[in-house]
Design a protein around this motif. Structure first.
Motif, PDB file in Angstrom:
ATOM      1  N   ILE A  28       1.117  -1.056   0.242  1.00  0.00           N
ATOM      2  CA  ILE A  28       0.038  -0.150  -0.072  1.00  0.00           C
ATOM      3  C   ILE A  28       0.842   0.808   0.154  1.00  0.00           C
ATOM      4  CG2 ILE A  28      -1.549   0.969   1.548  1.00  0.00           C
ATOM      5  CD1 ILE A  28      -3.053  -0.771   2.513  1.00  0.00           C
ATOM      6  N   ILE A  29       0.731   1.991  -1.034  1.00  0.00           N
ATOM      7  CA  ILE A  29       1.288   3.688  -0.947  1.00  0.00           C
ATOM      8  C   ILE A  29       0.907   4.261  -0.823  1.00  0.00           C
ATOM      9  CG2 ILE A  29       2.935   2.781  -3.105  1.00  0.00           C
ATOM     10  CD1 ILE A  29       1.482   4.242  -4.578  1.00  0.00           C
ATOM     11  N   SER A  30      -0.706   4.054   0.009  1.00  0.00           N
ATOM     12  CA  SER A  30      -1.318   6.048  -0.097  1.00  0.00           C
ATOM     13  C   SER A  30      -2.863   5.671   0.310  1.00  0.00           C
ATOM     14  CB  SER A  30      -1.320   6.646  -0.656  1.00  0.00           C
ATOM     15  OG  SER A  30      -2.036   6.461  -2.084  1.00  0.00           O
ATOM     16  N   GLU A  31      -3.827   6.092   1.202  1.00  0.00           N
ATOM     17  CA  GLU A  31      -4.881   6.006   2.271  1.00  0.00           C
ATOM     18  C   GLU A  31      -5.143   7.472   2.530  1.00  0.00           C
ATOM     19  OE1 GLU A  31      -8.635   5.493   4.667  1.00  0.00           O
ATOM     20  OE2 GLU A  31      -6.139   6.685   5.056  1.00  0.00           O
ATOM     21  N   ASN A  32      -6.093   7.963   1.456  1.00  0.00           N
ATOM     22  CA  ASN A  32      -7.112   9.113   1.787  1.00  0.00           C
ATOM     23  C   ASN A  32      -8.408   8.859   1.511  1.00  0.00           C
ATOM     24  OD1 ASN A  32      -7.131   9.585  -1.231  1.00  0.00           O
ATOM     25  ND2 ASN A  32      -4.779   9.467  -1.360  1.00  0.00           N
ATOM     26  N   SER A  33      -8.838  10.055   1.529  1.00  0.00           N
ATOM     27  CA  SER A  33     -10.303  10.046   1.641  1.00  0.00           C
ATOM     28  C   SER A  33     -10.597  11.133   0.701  1.00  0.00           C
ATOM     29  CB  SER A  33     -10.888  11.780   2.694  1.00  0.00           C
ATOM     30  OG  SER A  33     -12.134  11.924   2.119  1.00  0.00           O
ATOM     31  N   VAL A  34     -11.644  10.354  -1.012  1.00  0.00           N
ATOM     32  CA  VAL A  34     -11.826  10.244  -2.011  1.00  0.00           C
ATOM     33  C   VAL A  34     -13.641  11.241  -1.350  1.00  0.00           C
ATOM     34  CG1 VAL A  34     -10.454   9.709  -3.350  1.00  0.00           C
ATOM     35  CG2 VAL A  34     -12.520   8.548  -2.651  1.00  0.00           C
ATOM     36  N   ALA A  35     -14.282  11.318  -0.999  1.00  0.00           N
ATOM     37  CA  ALA A  35     -15.678  11.852  -0.415  1.00  0.00           C
ATOM     38  C   ALA A  35     -16.030  11.791   0.778  1.00  0.00           C
ATOM     39  CB  ALA A  35     -16.505  11.482  -1.699  1.00  0.00           C
ATOM     40  N   SER A  36     -17.363  12.340   0.963  1.00  0.00           N
ATOM     41  CA  SER A  36     -17.688  11.823   2.436  1.00  0.00           C
ATOM     42  C   SER A  36     -17.737  10.185   2.402  1.00  0.00           C
ATOM     43  CB  SER A  36     -19.095  12.403   2.564  1.00  0.00           C
ATOM     44  OG  SER A  36     -20.051  12.236   3.627  1.00  0.00           O
ATOM     45  N   GLY A  37     -17.428   9.507   3.632  1.00  0.00           N
ATOM     46  CA  GLY A  37     -17.542   8.286   3.602  1.00  0.00           C
ATOM     47  C   GLY A  37     -17.197   6.763   1.956  1.00  0.00           C
ATOM     48  N   VAL A  38     -16.255   7.872   1.617  1.00  0.00           N
ATOM     49  CA  VAL A  38     -15.033   6.863   0.357  1.00  0.00           C
ATOM     50  C   VAL A  38     -13.727   7.763   1.023  1.00  0.00           C
ATOM     51  CG1 VAL A  38     -14.872   6.388  -1.901  1.00  0.00           C
ATOM     52  CG2 VAL A  38     -17.775   7.127  -0.906  1.00  0.00           C
ATOM     53  N   ARG A  39     -13.402   6.273   1.205  1.00  0.00           N
ATOM     54  CA  ARG A  39     -11.720   5.892   0.742  1.00  0.00           C
ATOM     55  C   ARG A  39     -11.100   5.859   0.183  1.00  0.00           C
ATOM     56  NH1 ARG A  39     -10.548   9.854   4.833  1.00  0.00           N
ATOM     57  NH2 ARG A  39      -8.164   8.534   4.733  1.00  0.00           N
ATOM     58  N   ARG A  40      -9.926   5.425  -0.241  1.00  0.00           N
ATOM     59  CA  ARG A  40      -8.789   5.693  -1.416  1.00  0.00           C
ATOM     60  C   ARG A  40      -7.472   5.354  -0.847  1.00  0.00           C
ATOM     61  NH1 ARG A  40      -9.516   8.985  -6.690  1.00  0.00           N
ATOM     62  NH2 ARG A  40     -10.904   7.578  -6.932  1.00  0.00           N
ATOM     63  N   ILE A  41      -7.227   3.482  -1.515  1.00  0.00           N
ATOM     64  CA  ILE A  41      -6.197   3.093  -1.513  1.00  0.00           C
ATOM     65  C   ILE A  41      -5.654   3.091  -2.635  1.00  0.00           C
ATOM     66  CG2 ILE A  41      -4.950   1.099  -0.714  1.00  0.00           C
ATOM     67  CD1 ILE A  41      -6.553   0.644   2.031  1.00  0.00           C
ATOM     68  N   GLU A  42      -4.316   3.484  -2.790  1.00  0.00           N
ATOM     69  CA  GLU A  42      -3.491   3.215  -4.103  1.00  0.00           C
ATOM     70  C   GLU A  42      -2.607   2.100  -3.640  1.00  0.00           C
ATOM     71  OE1 GLU A  42      -2.331   6.080  -7.316  1.00  0.00           O
ATOM     72  OE2 GLU A  42      -4.255   6.925  -6.002  1.00  0.00           O
ATOM     73  N   ALA A  43      -2.064   0.779  -4.349  1.00  0.00           N
ATOM     74  CA  ALA A  43      -0.968   0.099  -4.107  1.00  0.00           C
ATOM     75  C   ALA A  43      -0.841  -0.139  -5.241  1.00  0.00           C
ATOM     76  CB  ALA A  43      -1.637  -1.499  -3.522  1.00  0.00           C
ATOM     77  N   VAL A  44       0.716  -1.705  -5.200  1.00  0.00           N
ATOM     78  CA  VAL A  44       1.251  -2.036  -6.038  1.00  0.00           C
ATOM     79  C   VAL A  44       1.561  -3.284  -6.192  1.00  0.00           C
ATOM     80  CG1 VAL A  44       2.513   0.178  -6.705  1.00  0.00           C
ATOM     81  CG2 VAL A  44       3.845  -1.335  -5.219  1.00  0.00           C
ATOM     82  N   THR A  45       1.872  -3.546  -7.373  1.00  0.00           N
ATOM     83  CA  THR A  45       2.654  -5.448  -6.820  1.00  0.00           C
ATOM     84  C   THR A  45       3.267  -5.455  -7.474  1.00  0.00           C
ATOM     85  OG1 THR A  45       0.630  -6.141  -8.778  1.00  0.00           O
ATOM     86  CG2 THR A  45       0.317  -5.656  -6.333  1.00  0.00           C
ATOM     87  N   GLY A  46       4.201  -7.015  -7.251  1.00  0.00           N
ATOM     88  CA  GLY A  46       4.676  -8.050  -7.872  1.00  0.00           C
ATOM     89  C   GLY A  46       6.139  -6.995  -8.248  1.00  0.00           C
ATOM     90  N   SER A  47       6.429  -6.221  -9.923  1.00  0.00           N
ATOM     91  CA  SER A  47       7.567  -5.627 -10.209  1.00  0.00           C
ATOM     92  C   SER A  47       7.279  -4.029  -9.589  1.00  0.00           C
ATOM     93  CB  SER A  47       7.973  -6.015 -12.009  1.00  0.00           C
ATOM     94  OG  SER A  47       7.113  -4.504 -12.410  1.00  0.00           O
TER      95      SER A  47
END
Length: 874
Positions: free
Chosen positions: A677-696
């Motif tokens: 996981i590279i980030s976790e933040n809010s994008v709207a009321s009651g909605v969160r966003r996770i960005e992640a990478v895999t493998g290479s």
């Protein structure tokens, strides 16, 4: 005629029409699918419009449904009467060019009189004034006496909506008996609600040009609609929908919470009806993926929830309660709509958070409303103020009206309505603009057969070019350098959908085409969008379609990791977590989900570790096509608002994750490699966003971070990376010590200026006034300086301004003698700050205020004399 519960009635109806060779279709979501003309589904036929218009092929020429519907034009009337509601279910049976009037009439009569055993003598029939055919069927085949058939005009018994299919209607009405008044004639009894319509049979037999010209259609259709709640009123012998069994059970829960009874007080009855109706609507809306917002269907949801919450307060309910009543709504409806139970925690959480937010809105709104009331002139609250409360702060206009009336004020409702209309027109224009730019509205017309997708098992295949397009124009060929859209008969290219980006690659044959993106039309054509690199491509060419395998594999890893991520989030955060959107590409996985606070570092670590644990367990990932009910029994997660067919594709990673998904995936979790996981933040009321990478992507991230660490170590002259933390700590300690010394020196210097400030005071009508700037000190030092000036002189008003790091603050102090003469530090601070666009306030003797535009600081200080004069002499 026996008493029958609403849930039993629904099942009786659908089963009856299944016996007449109809296909039972599940209710469509309340969010229209591929129809930009509607905000929410408002009728039983709305989701089937594409079948009537010939835009899609129905699963059968005979269909029956029970459709969830929302209608809000009369929202202000809900509660005031026992008739109005925003949520209802519409029973319907439909024929697409199959049976017509004879069968529709015969089966309607059979269902009502034979299945439900409604006495025939209680039923009345209306037909369109010139529809002799329908009247003869009722008389000759059903045996209805002519005197019980009423002919009505176009307003009542002809259905049309602009141009297109339309036709006459025949309605079945129920006579509720003498308890509802005398029966002088049909019209009088209908006006008195003794006669009520229960079923409308629409005979779509004409094609209208919209200008009163009607052509007989070759393939005629049947569209019927019967309100389930209204039918339940008849079968249960009750006056209105609020007394129907399932609805009444919801109201009883509200009564228990509020400590009131229904039918004992007119005001509380209104509130009980409002809450009961609105919690039904909102539970289903949230269940179908609508989120509270300030526009579109989200605004409808927010308005309904806030109106219900406000009526809870009128009943004396002080705490949040709607999410508790929501559980009863789910219990009463889960047999027909099992998805409500699946999403119960999510639905309740959304409603609870919105209600909590509204409680804050009400408190803030009351404070602002009181301010507007104080500033009102001639006993009228301006339309602008009322609109601002409603539009900006979400404060209901009806609550504003009520409070204003208590204060003896009127509201300029004409101006308020003008502003509301302006807002609605803007919203409509925005909605239309969005609709016109959507891919679904493009003008490409494709007449060839749909594309067969082979990409689940193949990365390349032999294909035939079915069509070549230049933009929206079909052409015979395209040559080197031209942009092109290619339609193939078979393709391994995944088209962008479900949050997964499309494949890229090459189409080769007589020409070589670089495919940059792929989209899929509603009717199943894959559009390969790219550029002809060399040669000429023609319709009918035999080609080889090959995807970029490395890119696809990276995308598959990220897509499968998104499924594992959702399962892990539900384990760590709770079952209210549901997908609210995603984007999976070769580079990363972006996953939006329902949650109501920022994740802690510990929670993020738990989720990340759990996903990696599953990856390293080498769990097989299976994909199967299953009947939707079988998939649900497996516990497969569905995407909110998504419309699924009878057969769905299920992606299963052991017992850890089971989801409906049409995307591409690895066949074993171990192929993902690692997950970070590279980030976790809010994008709207009651909605969160996770960005992640895999493998290479994880390796690239690690290498990038290591390079940054080594560079930082070199800059800070740390012998190696392992000693970087110690070096940073040493430097920060040295920095803080220097900062402390500088601050102390600045404060000492500032305090030395106090006597100079006192000496610079000027007399203003018996009060000593000090105005000075002290830049570069902290707020608490500025306040201390003002307090010392006040303690030294009981007759002083001091205003000190400080600008520090681009931000400014005023500190105002007033001695006790100055306060006795009318000085007020809080009001002075507010007035001075207001001149800069800032705000603040405080006690009569001490106050702070933020400076808005720091460039206006000196200009505001120059107005101090006027501010003081107004306070002391007005």
């Amino acid at each position: 005629m026996q008493w029958m519960g609403l849930n039993d009635l629904r099942e009786k109806y659908l089963t009856f029409f299944e016996s007449k060779m109809h296909t039972r279709m599940a209710s469509a979501p309340l969010i229209p699918q591929g129809d930009n003309s509607l905000l929410l589904i408002n009728s039983g036929m709305a989701p089937l419009k594409k079948f009537f218009l010939g835009q899609a092929v129905p699963p059968n020429k005979r269909v029956t449904t029970c459709q969830k519907c929302i209608r809000t034009p009369d929202i202000e009337s809900v509660g005031k009467t026992s008739r109005h509601g925003t949520y209802f279910e519409m029973l319907g049976n439909f024929s697409f060019g199959d049976y017509f009037k004879n069968e529709a009439i015969e089966w309607a009569w059979e269902f009502l009189t034979k299945v439900l055993e409604i006495p025939a003598e209680k039923l009345w029939i209306t037909v369109f004034e010139s529809d002799d055919e329908a009247e003869l069927i009722w008389m000759n085949k059903i045996g209805i006496p002519k005197e019980k058939i009423v002919r009505l005009g176009k307003k009542d018994n002809f259905w049309e909506h602009g141009s297109g299919p339309c036709g006459p209607c025949s309605e079945i009405h129920f006579d509720r008996g003498e308890a509802y008044g005398p029966f002088e004639n049909f019209e009088q009894a209908s006006d008195a609600d003794r006669i009520i319509e229960i079923w409308n049979l629409v005979f779509s037999q004409f094609d209208s040009d919209g200008n009163s010209h009607y052509e007989e259609m070759k393939n005629k259709n049947i569209d019927t609609g019967m309100g389930l709640e209204r039918l339940a009123c008849v079968m249960q012998g009750v006056d209105n929908i609020f007394e129907v069994d399932t609805v009444q059970n919801i109201m009883k829960h509200i009564c228990k919470i509020a400590g009131v009874e229904y039918h004992t007080n007119s005001k509380s009855d209104v509130s009980l009806r409002v809450i009961t109706d609105h919690i039904r609507s909102t539970t289903f809306m949230v269940g179908d993926g609508v989120m509270p917002s300030n526009e579109g269907r989200g605004y409808v949801l927010r308005r309904l929830l806030r109106r219900a919450a406000r009526h809870g307060r009128l009943l004396g309910i002080k705490d949040t309660f709607l999410y508790k009543v929501c559980e009863t709504v789910i219990q009463e409806n889960e047999k027909a709509y099992p998805e409500l139970r699946e999403k119960a925690e999510y639905i309740k959480k959304i409603i609870q958070v919105e209600e909590e937010n509204f409680a804050k809105t009400v408190d803030n709104g009351l404070e602002l409303l009181n301010k507007f009331i104080e500033e009102s002139k001639n006993g009228i609250l301006s339309g602008e103020d009322a609109f601002k409360l409603s539009d900006t702060y979400g404060f209901p206009i009806d609550l504003t009206l009520e409070i204003a009336e208590e204060k003896g004020l009127k509201i300029d409702m004409d101006r308020y309505k003008e502003l509301v209309l302006e807002q609605r027109n803007k919203a409509k224009a925005d909605h239309a603009a969005k609709a016109s730019s959507s891919w679904a509205d493009n003008s490409i017309k494709i007449s060839v057969s749909k594309t067969v997708f082979t990409g689940y098992t193949e990365t390349e295949n032999d294909s035939e070019v079915l069509a070549v397009f230049d933009g929206t124009e079909e052409k015979e060929s395209a040559s080197e350098g031209e942009s092109v859209v290619i339609v193939l008969d078979r393709t391994p290219f995944y088209a962008e959908s479900g949050g997964q980006v499309s494949d890229t690659g090459i189409i080769s044959g007589n020409a070589v085409i670089s495919v940059d993106s792929v989209m899929k039309t509603e009717d199943g054509h894959f559009l390969h969008i790219g550029t002809v690199d060399r040669g000429t491509v023609k319709k009918g060419d035999k080609v080889k379609a090959s995807i970029d395998v490395t890119r696809r594999q990276a995308t598959m890893k990220n897509h499968t990791s998104a499924h594992l991520l959702q399962a892990a989030l539900r384990e760590v955060l709770g079952e209210h977590v549901h997908q609210a959107g995603q984007l999976v590409s070769p580079e990363r996985c972006r996953f939006d989900f329902s949650h109501f606070s920022a994740m802690t570092p510990e929670e993020i670590a738990k989720v990340e570790n759990r996903v990696n644990e599953i990856i390293l367990s080498s769990i097989p990932v299976e994909t199967k096509e299953l009947p939707i009910e079988e998939a649900r029994k497996l516990g497969a997660m569905a995407l909110f608002g998504e419309k699924y067919g009878d057969v769905v594709r299920v992606v299963k990673a052991g017992d850890f994750s089971v989801e409906f998904c049409g995307g591409t995936h690895v066949d074993n979790t171990s192929k993902i490699g690692l997950f970070k996981i590279i980030s976790e933040n809010s994008v709207a009321s009651g909605v969160r966003r996770i960005e992640a990478v895999t493998g290479s992507g994880v390796l690239a991230l690690l290498n990038e971070n290591i390079a940054v660490i080594n560079e930082a170590a070199a800059i800070l002259k740390a012998p190696n990376a392992s000693e970087l933390t110690a070096k940073c700590t040493q430097i920060m300690n040295e920095y803080k010590a220097l900062e402390k010394e500088l601050q102390a020196a600045g404060e000492e210097n500032a305090m030395m200026k106090l006597s100079a400030f006192a000496d610079s005071a000027y007399d203003f009508n018996g009060v000593s006034v000090i105005a000075a700037r002290v830049d570069g000190v902290k707020n608490d030092v500025l306040r201390t300086m003002g307090d010392k000036l006040r303690d030294k002189d009981a007759n002083v008003i001091s205003v000190l301004a400080c600008v520090n790091d681009g931000k400014g603050v005023f500190s105002v102090s007033c001695g006790k003698d100055a306060v006795a003469k009318g000085a007020h530090a809080g009001k002075i601070a507010g007035a001075i700050a207001g001149l800069t666009g800032g705000k603040g306030g405080g006690r009569p003797d001490s106050a702070m205020a933020g400076i808005g535009d720091i460039a206006k600081t000196d200009e505001a200080m120059a107005e101090l004399e006027k501010v003081v004069q107004k306070l002391l002499f007005h």
